[in-house]
Design a protein around this motif. Structure first.
Motif, PDB file in Angstrom:
ATOM      1  N   THR A  36      -7.963  -2.630   0.586  1.00 50.35           N
ATOM      2  CA  THR A  36      -6.857  -2.049  -0.176  1.00 50.35           C
ATOM      3  C   THR A  36      -7.333  -1.315  -1.420  1.00 50.35           C
ATOM      4  O   THR A  36      -6.715  -0.333  -1.849  1.00 50.35           O
ATOM      5  N   LYS A  74      -4.075   6.696  -6.777  1.00 51.89           N
ATOM      6  CA  LYS A  74      -3.985   6.764  -8.238  1.00 51.89           C
ATOM      7  C   LYS A  74      -4.603   8.052  -8.766  1.00 51.89           C
ATOM      8  O   LYS A  74      -4.038   8.715  -9.655  1.00 51.89           O
ATOM      9  N   ARG A 111      -5.988   2.523  -2.782  1.00 48.12           N
ATOM     10  CA  ARG A 111      -5.282   2.410  -4.063  1.00 48.12           C
ATOM     11  C   ARG A 111      -5.923   3.336  -5.103  1.00 48.12           C
ATOM     12  O   ARG A 111      -5.224   4.021  -5.857  1.00 48.12           O
ATOM     13  N   ALA A 135       2.044   4.716  -4.738  1.00 46.30           N
ATOM     14  CA  ALA A 135       1.270   3.475  -4.684  1.00 46.30           C
ATOM     15  C   ALA A 135       1.110   3.117  -3.212  1.00 46.30           C
ATOM     16  O   ALA A 135       1.792   3.679  -2.344  1.00 46.30           O
ATOM     17  N   ARG A 148       1.531   0.568   0.007  1.00 42.53           N
ATOM     18  CA  ARG A 148       2.708  -0.213   0.395  1.00 42.53           C
ATOM     19  C   ARG A 148       2.704  -1.630  -0.176  1.00 42.53           C
ATOM     20  O   ARG A 148       3.747  -2.167  -0.544  1.00 42.53           O
ATOM     21  N   SER A 149       1.509  -2.231  -0.259  1.00 41.78           N
ATOM     22  CA  SER A 149       1.447  -3.596  -0.794  1.00 41.78           C
ATOM     23  C   SER A 149       1.806  -3.640  -2.271  1.00 41.78           C
ATOM     24  O   SER A 149       2.113  -4.705  -2.806  1.00 41.78           O
ATOM     25  N   ASP A 150       1.794  -2.477  -2.936  1.00 39.06           N
ATOM     26  CA  ASP A 150       2.200  -2.386  -4.344  1.00 39.06           C
ATOM     27  C   ASP A 150       3.584  -1.771  -4.495  1.00 39.06           C
ATOM     28  O   ASP A 150       3.994  -1.416  -5.601  1.00 39.06           O
ATOM     29  N   GLY A 151       4.296  -1.632  -3.375  1.00 41.15           N
ATOM     30  CA  GLY A 151       5.654  -1.104  -3.421  1.00 41.15           C
ATOM     31  C   GLY A 151       5.767   0.391  -3.198  1.00 41.15           C
ATOM     32  O   GLY A 151       6.861   0.959  -3.341  1.00 41.15           O
ATOM     33  N   GLY A 152       4.669   1.054  -2.844  1.00 42.23           N
ATOM     34  CA  GLY A 152       4.685   2.493  -2.652  1.00 42.23           C
ATOM     35  C   GLY A 152       4.812   2.897  -1.195  1.00 42.23           C
ATOM     36  O   GLY A 152       5.163   2.097  -0.334  1.00 42.23           O
ATOM     37  N   ALA A 170      -2.332   1.152   3.325  1.00 39.65           N
ATOM     38  CA  ALA A 170      -3.642   0.663   2.904  1.00 39.65           C
ATOM     39  C   ALA A 170      -4.452   0.366   4.157  1.00 39.65           C
ATOM     40  O   ALA A 170      -3.943   0.449   5.272  1.00 39.65           O
TER      41      ALA A 170
END
Length: 210
Positions: A176, A184, A180, A161, A163-167, A171
């Motif tokens: 973003t 995916k 993303r 993911a 970084r803003s989604d925890g990955g 981005a």
């Protein structure tokens, strides 16, 4: 007055017909050139993702057309190229689509080594915003190189993911959605290789479709 309206309507209809014919004619003239450019780009990408030392047989001899919307993001059949060396597969180059880009579909090629690690990712086509989302192109930024050497540790691997989604993937400021979507899509291709490897050999040959 009625005759004038009819005359104007006829003029507009003829003008529209002429424009349509011109567009169709222009498209017919440029279609072959566009196809040639797309094929040349694909060849360059294949050389980068499946370099010459990874195979001793022509890649187009080991091409199948795979239909798998859940993994490849498209209802259409997309080509999968297998690198063969000493009679055994050494890697794959798999076309896929990220259907949820900011400005529509993003067409990718994902290179995967036989051990499941990524050899690289390249963008074939997109309509993302210039100066923002177009940083997924290698000629615009090195962002796509962050995939090199990565692998998927199970379907729920939290690293896959932005970084803003925890990955683990960066981005773009103000864009973003684009990275993303690409992350995916690449993750789903890795899932395909891990979960459905038989599909890669069971799909019909590319034949004359490329």
């Amino acid at each position: 007055m009625l005759d004038m309206m009819r005359k104007n309507g006829l003029t507009l209809a003829l003008f529209a017909l002429g424009c349509t014919a011109f567009v169709a004619f222009t498209h017919s003239l440029t279609r072959d050139t566009i196809i040639e450019q797309e094929q040349a780009q694909l060849l360059r990408v294949l050389d980068e993702l499946l370099p010459a030392d990874s195979h001793d047989e022509p890649l187009f001899d080991h091409c199948v057309m795979l239909t798998s919307e859940p993994f490849l993001g498209s209802r259409d059949a997309l080509p999968v190229f297998t690198a063969m060396k000493d009679g055994q597969p050494s890697g794959y180059a798999i076309e896929a689509v990220a259907p949820d880009g900011y400005s529509g579909e993003i067409k990718l090629v994902v290179g995967i080594n036989i051990d499941g690690t990524l050899n690289g990712v390249r963008v074939l086509n997109h309509n993302e915003t210039p100066g923002l989302g177009d940083k997924i192109e290698l000629k615009k930024s090195s962002w796509v190189l962050d995939f090199n050497g990565q692998s998927l540790q199970g379907e729920e691997d939290p690293r896959w993911a932005v970084r803003s989604d925890g990955g683990q993937f960066d981005a773009f400021t103000g864009a973003t959605i684009t990275p993303r979507a690409v992350v995916k899509a690449v993750r789903k291709v890795l899932m395909l290789v891990q979960q459905q490897p038989g599909l890669l050999s069971q799909a019909p040959s590319c034949g004359e479709s490329l």
